[in-house]
Scaffold this active site. Structure first.
Site, PDB file in Angstrom:
ATOM      1  CD  GLU A  78      -2.351   3.033  -3.237  1.00  0.00           C
ATOM      2  OE1 GLU A  78      -3.281   3.616  -3.462  1.00  0.00           O
ATOM      3  OE2 GLU A  78      -2.038   2.534  -2.164  1.00  0.00           O
ATOM      4  CG  ASP A 118      -1.777   1.304   1.294  1.00  0.00           C
ATOM      5  OD1 ASP A 118      -2.537   1.382   0.375  1.00  0.00           O
ATOM      6  OD2 ASP A 118      -1.540   1.920   2.088  1.00  0.00           O
TER       7      ASP A 118
END
Length: 585
Positions: free
Chosen positions: A282, A245
């Site tokens: 990400e 993330d």
């Protein structure tokens, strides 16, 4: 039996609390405390007291059956009987990724109930199941990005055994499993890491909490903490890869960036386990270094989410221009990302008021994950509305076609494939009233700037907000959802059947478009896609294609005339060279 160890360089005294006993631990020169504890076996609860305070869960707790404030429970990972010997995941370049949230994917919201829907995913054509974060977080419901016990699968989902059963069942059906991990911050509730050591730093900030200390004093052990966590998911739970993330919020000024160290360590683990492993980041940096090989100055991550592709496609389909969408909206943007990998590759960004990114020179489409929906782009909207709430069925089908025929690795978000009417809202379950109220007010304030009234923003703490986000599994068998589901199935079959659609080289992709007339054609080797974004029927030039076979069309009434393909409004058709024209749907 267990040799209990914990890193606690800040502490003067650490004691192990278990079975009503309090036992002193021994400190080593490197800040690690240890104790030979043969009485701590599988299923035994334990905790730590630090300088008389506590009890606190183990920073590497494998199980938190009573939640983030409860004791840790010892797990013997050798007890589980795996049935996936010899399993290997498919190459990422041929993947169809399906992102899901365990708590809302089914009514029951558990690992075991997710297993009950795996045959559906196989039938859809999915190859990789991506789980939103499953590490222990506050309460019984949440997105998981505020996890605090990173080694413990969420108790409400089914804990360690439940996750193992799910992964094993996926592998039995030929499905790979990716787990979303958060290494840039921890949640605010139940976060006791700072009691043990310098896990965080005040030199940097993240929008969600204290930044992780990856380059300051004590950072060697902090880096090891996160790398060992990655190893745990990949080794002990047989997971095939990790989605990392928001790596743009991981600040590390070390000569060897944390991501590079992680990628190298996972590569070594891959050899040890004899299984292919993948890392997906990400990132909104538009920085190719994330996925370049270390020999070329990169970090060695296998792929990254392509935010530019999502934004360009979303803006072209919806016409939205708020926030970061102000940088997008033309078919020229969509054409650029499809043929060059990024839109902002050193060009000026109005939203950021500066130049952004650098060219993706030498990269493959297989190093990018492309989508029309994901948890962020749905759940971070004020009312969790999907593209199915914003677009006509025709435009939804155009979006799906471009995702599945792009040079990128395609990803679907749960329910997208049938145009789910259920929303995916932001929800939490913090048991601390002050924190819950702060989250609610923060959410209301965030969207007040966009003209929303506070009462219109669903309360993240309300259980109803969570329940509204659960998929309705009656929908796929009903119109118009069944028709949208069939369209996605046909697109996935088409992608698998035609190797030109799996080709990752941008040099094998060409795009023509007319921003005024609102049409675009995408050429992928011998396959090309004609898209009519306009409301009315029109002829789309295709002079370079002679005899063609129509493989798929989203609308009836598609025909060829005088060097053009006549396509109804909000329609898309896919062709290949040669053969007699025909339509498969």
């Amino acid at each position: 039996m267990a040799d209990i160890c914990v890193w606690g360089p800040k502490a003067q005294r650490i004691e192990l609390e278990t079975k009503g006993r309090l036992l002193s631990m021994t400190k080593n020169d490197d800040g690690w405390w240890s104790l030979d504890a043969p009485f701590v076996r599988h299923g035994v609860d334990y905790a730590f007291r630090i300088d008389g305070e506590g009890p606190f869960p183990d920073p590497r707790s494998p199980w938190q059956p009573e939640g983030v404030h409860g004791p840790s429970r010892w797990v013997d990972h050798t007890r589980f009987s795996w049935t996936d010997a010899g399993w290997q995941q498919p190459p990422l370049g041929s993947a169809i990724i399906y992102e899901l949230h365990v708590g809302t994917f089914t009514l029951e919201g558990t690992f075991d109930s997710t297993t009950d829907r795996l045959d559906y995913l196989v039938d859809l054509g999915v190859t990789h199941v991506e789980l939103m974060p499953v590490a222990e977080f506050s309460g019984d419901r949440g997105w998981g990005y505020d996890g605090v016990d990173l080694y413990a699968p969420q108790h409400g989902y089914g804990g360690p055994e439940g996750l193992k059963r799910l992964v094993d069942a996926c592998h039995q059906r030929g499905l790979a499993v990716l787990v979303d991990v958060v290494y840039n911050h921890l949640g605010p509730c139940g976060n006791y890491l700072d009691r043990f050591g310098p896990y965080f730093t005040h030199r940097y900030k993240t929008p969600w909490g204290e930044a992780v200390n990856l380059d300051g004093p004590g950072s060697d052990e902090v880096r090891r903490f996160f790398i060992d966590n990655a190893f745990m998911w990949l080794r002990d739970y047989h997971v095939d890869g990790l989605r990392i993330d928001a790596v743009h919020a991981i600040v590390d000024t070390s000569a060897t960036h944390f991501l590079e160290q992680l990628a190298a360590a996972v590569k070594d683990l891959e050899v040890e386990l004899g299984r292919h492993l993948v890392l997906i980041a990400e990132s909104d940096l538009n920085d190719p270094r994330v996925v370049r090989l270390p020999e070329l100055g990169g970090y060695g991550i296998h792929a990254q989410w392509n935010e530019d592709f999502h934004h360009a496609l979303h803006a072209a389909l919806t016409g939205e221009r708020d926030g970061y969408y102000q940088d997008f909206g033309t078919l020229a943007d969509l054409a650029k990302v499809l043929t060059r990998g990024l839109v902002y590759d050193g060009s000026y960004s109005t939203y950021r008021r500066r130049r952004h990114g650098r060219p993706a020179t030498g990269l493959s489409g297989h190093q990018f994950v492309g989508c029309l929906q994901n948890h962020d782009q749905v759940g971070n909207r004020a009312t969790g509305d999907r593209t199915s709430h914003m677009l006509s069925p025709g435009r939804l089908k155009i979006g799906a076609a471009l995702v599945m025929t792009s040079p990128f690795v395609p990803m679907l978000f749960q329910g997208e494939e049938w145009g789910a009417s259920t929303r995916f809202l932001y929800f939490t379950d913090h048991h601390e009233p002050e924190l819950g109220e702060a989250v609610k007010r923060g959410r209301q304030g965030e969207f007040a700037a966009f003209g929303w009234y506070p009462d219109e923003i669903p309360d993240p703490q309300a259980e109803e907000t969570f329940r509204r986000s659960k998929l309705d599994w009656k929908e796929p068998s009903r119109l118009p959802h069944s028709e949208m589901l069939q369209w996605h199935r046909a697109l996935i079959k088409l992608r698998r059947r035609h190797s030109d659609l799996i080709e990752g080289r941008f040099s094998a992709t060409s795009v023509r478009f007319d921003d005024t007339a609102h049409w675009l054609t995408l050429r992928r080797g011998s396959v090309w896609v004609a898209c009519n974004f306009a409301d009315t029927s029109q002829g789309i030039p295709c002079p370079d294609v002679q005899a063609t076979e129509m493989l798929l069309a989203s609308v009836p009434g598609v025909y060829r005339e005088a060097g053009e393909i006549v396509l109804p409004g909000h329609g898309v058709a896919i062709f290949t060279g040669g053969g007699v024209g025909r339509c498969l749907v």
